[in-house]
Scaffold this active site. Structure first.
Site, PDB file in Angstrom:
ATOM      1  N   GLY A 114      47.509 -28.558  28.458  1.00 18.43           N
ATOM      2  CA  GLY A 114      48.708 -27.775  28.193  1.00 18.43           C
ATOM      3  C   GLY A 114      49.617 -28.473  27.214  1.00 18.43           C
ATOM      4  O   GLY A 114      49.910 -29.662  27.364  1.00 18.43           O
ATOM      5  N   ASN A 126      48.829 -25.971  39.073  1.00 21.70           N
ATOM      6  CA  ASN A 126      47.852 -25.504  38.091  1.00 21.70           C
ATOM      7  C   ASN A 126      47.098 -24.328  38.697  1.00 21.70           C
ATOM      8  O   ASN A 126      46.496 -24.464  39.755  1.00 21.70           O
ATOM      9  CB  ASN A 126      46.878 -26.632  37.738  1.00 21.70           C
ATOM     10  CG  ASN A 126      45.755 -26.163  36.832  1.00 21.70           C
ATOM     11  OD1 ASN A 126      45.925 -25.248  36.028  1.00 21.70           O
ATOM     12  ND2 ASN A 126      44.600 -26.795  36.954  1.00 21.70           N
ATOM     13  N   GLY A 127      47.146 -23.170  38.041  1.00 26.75           N
ATOM     14  CA  GLY A 127      46.445 -22.002  38.552  1.00 26.75           C
ATOM     15  C   GLY A 127      47.290 -20.754  38.422  1.00 26.75           C
ATOM     16  O   GLY A 127      48.245 -20.698  37.639  1.00 26.75           O
ATOM     17  N   TYR A 177      35.050 -25.562  28.295  1.00 21.47           N
ATOM     18  CA  TYR A 177      36.108 -25.756  27.299  1.00 21.47           C
ATOM     19  C   TYR A 177      37.230 -26.689  27.734  1.00 21.47           C
ATOM     20  O   TYR A 177      37.594 -27.603  27.008  1.00 21.47           O
ATOM     21  CB  TYR A 177      36.694 -24.394  26.930  1.00 21.47           C
ATOM     22  CG  TYR A 177      37.878 -24.452  25.989  1.00 21.47           C
ATOM     23  CD1 TYR A 177      37.702 -24.672  24.631  1.00 21.47           C
ATOM     24  CD2 TYR A 177      39.178 -24.297  26.453  1.00 21.47           C
ATOM     25  CE1 TYR A 177      38.779 -24.729  23.757  1.00 21.47           C
ATOM     26  CE2 TYR A 177      40.268 -24.354  25.589  1.00 21.47           C
ATOM     27  CZ  TYR A 177      40.054 -24.565  24.245  1.00 21.47           C
ATOM     28  OH  TYR A 177      41.121 -24.624  23.397  1.00 21.47           O
TER      29      TYR A 177
END
Length: 503
Positions: A28, A101-102, A257
């Protein structure tokens, strides 16, 4: 996608958290934040920007304390407002900070519950703030002035009963300790480590093992789906299963990725998984194009390098670095807004004409999402003198939006939606295009003794592992995520900032 870290140590943790966030910066680039605890006092710094820009020397000097948590963020609903930078904080009960995170799939329902039943106010559009308030409410329900570790696990059990979707969380309870927990499907990664010091054990919780390695901690293990870990300020350490029903289905796109190649997630080496992706792609090319005239294999840096190298080896072809990357430009996939993505590609990559001129080139990338980046890169290869440009994707066609924390666009903005491979090849300007088969991708990732047998691959097959994603929810999410909505939100945020500055 975001990166989280929490550390409990015997001295100041500010530098260690900063270092961990720089290692997790690939997860991020929109915002960063750190909160530390010094006795009963919290010190917080968060803002939009990269880690190196958000934290200056005078900020670091103020971030005193022997435990803390940190976060790097990119927006999953298009907002770039600094008010949604994490960690979030709520003062009641106990003073709780949280980084997440999520993405919660029942965020709207929870928002109403938190207001109507829990009598709590949500100040942003972030589901992470909702999650914080759910945790705070469940701790408050215990009605205790002083907590113990079992109280923490009891509250997290209640969080699991109320929250659905993907969440890997680190939270800090002022003066008491740091907790980490993972959703019952283990969609987002979370790993625990420790290191020995003269004063005793120190502990870390992080999104990827690479952050643990970089700080000279030793990996203990990944948190299991639905499991929680508590690290007390007094040095206590405990792990406990807190979800009643679990099913281990980590996000396969982490391996394609997002994760760094030197990370190990749920016992699976990201590097070796990407090597096997290259092997499976080579087999498919041999089967589908046995008389190919490829002269050279060139990766689109950086994520696809490992896959491209193994593919070239298996096909007996030359591997060359044909693109030079400007490392001061962020990852285009996680840049908000289509205009910014288009502009950044030419600034980010420059072709080495020598590697393209008069050659038939196979370009290899990790995936194709919108297709605009792929189209520009193929044109760059042609402009550099390539006779033919072929394209290989280490992942299958992305045909569906991700609802678990990856800001993939609406279905209409995905080049794979409603098109077959030939149509996609024509749209991006490739002479031919080969995609990884989903079965091969799954086999490439789960190979070995990790114990993970299935994955969330919803962006490829439209099967959402939490089982609660309805067409109505997807429509709601698409209304928040399309480029027009993001542009509108960006303008609104800019107007707010302008009014704030004028004031």
């Amino acid at each position: 996608m975001c990166g989280v870290v929490g550390i409990v140590a015997h001295g100041n943790v500010n530098q260690s958290i900063y270092d961990a966030l720089t290692v997790l910066q690939h997860r991020g680039q929109d915002a960063a934040g750190i909160v530390t605890c010094e006795g009963g006092r919290l010190h917080l710094r968060k803002d939009n920007g990269l880690v190196r820009d958000v934290f200056q020397r005078h900020h670091m000097l103020r971030l005193r304390g022997d435990m803390g948590i940190g976060h790097v963020r990119y927006p999953t609903a298009g907002s770039s407002s600094s008010s949604e930078a994490q960690p979030f904080y709520v003062n009641s009960p106990y003073g709780i900070s949280l980084a997440h995170n999520g993405n919660l799939t029942n965020a709207q329902e929870l928002r109403e519950q938190v207001y109507r039943d829990d009598l709590r106010h949500i100040n942003t559009d972030s589901d992470s703030e909702i999650l914080l308030n759910v945790l705070a409410h469940e701790l408050q329900q215990l009605g205790k002035l002083e907590l113990n570790e079992q109280d923490i696990f009891t509250a997290i059990r209640a969080v699991h009963r109320r929250c659905r979707g993907a969440y890997a969380v680190v939270a800090m309870i002022t003066g008491f300790g740091v907790v980490g927990f993972r959703d019952p499907h283990g969609i987002r990664p979370l790993v625990v480590g420790k290191r020995h010091t003269a004063q005793g054990e120190e502990y870390i919780i992080a999104s990827e093992s690479v952050a643990i390695d970089a700080l000279d901690f030793e990996v203990i293990r990944d948190l299991r789906p639905g499991e929680a870990v508590f690290i007390g300020r007094d040095g206590s350490f405990a792990m406990q299963q807190c979800a009643e029903k679990t099913r281990h289905t980590p996000c396969i796109f982490e391996y394609v990725y997002f994760a760094r190649p030197d990370s190990i997630i749920d016992g699976i080496s990201v590097y070796r998984a990407r090597m096997r992706m290259g092997e499976y792609l080579a087999r498919k090319i041999q089967a589908g194009f046995p008389d190919h005239d490829i002269d050279v294999v060139i990766p689109i840096p950086d994520t696809s390098r490992t896959t491209a190298l193994q593919l070239a080896y298996r096909l007996g072809l030359k591997y060359r670095e044909g693109f030079i990357k400007n490392r001061y430009i962020g990852r285009t996939f996680i840049m908000p807004g289509q205009k910014q993505r288009r502009k950044s590609v030419r600034q980010k990559l420059n072709a080495i004409d020598l590697e393209f001129r008069d050659k038939n080139v196979l370009l290899v990338d990790d995936s194709i999402v919108r297709g605009t980046t792929s189209k520009q890169i193929i044109q760059m290869a042609r402009d550099a003198g390539a006779r033919k440009v072929y394209f290989a994707s280490a992942a299958p066609p992305v045909r569906y939006p991700n609802v678990y924390g990856i800001d993939m666009p609406t279905r209409e903005e995905l080049i794979g939606h409603g098109r077959d491979e030939q149509q996609i090849a024509e749209a991006i300007g490739a002479d031919w295009l080969v995609y990884q088969d989903l079965d091969d991708l799954v086999e490439a990732v789960r190979h070995g003794k990790s114990g993970v047998r299935e994955f969330d691959a919803s962006c490829f097959n439209g099967v959402y592992v939490t089982g609660d994603v309805t067409p109505e929810y997807l429509q709601h999410l698409e209304a928040l995520r399309n480029d027009a909505a993001k542009a509108r939100k960006t303008r609104e945020d800019a107007q707010v900032m302008e009014l704030h500055n004028d004031g």
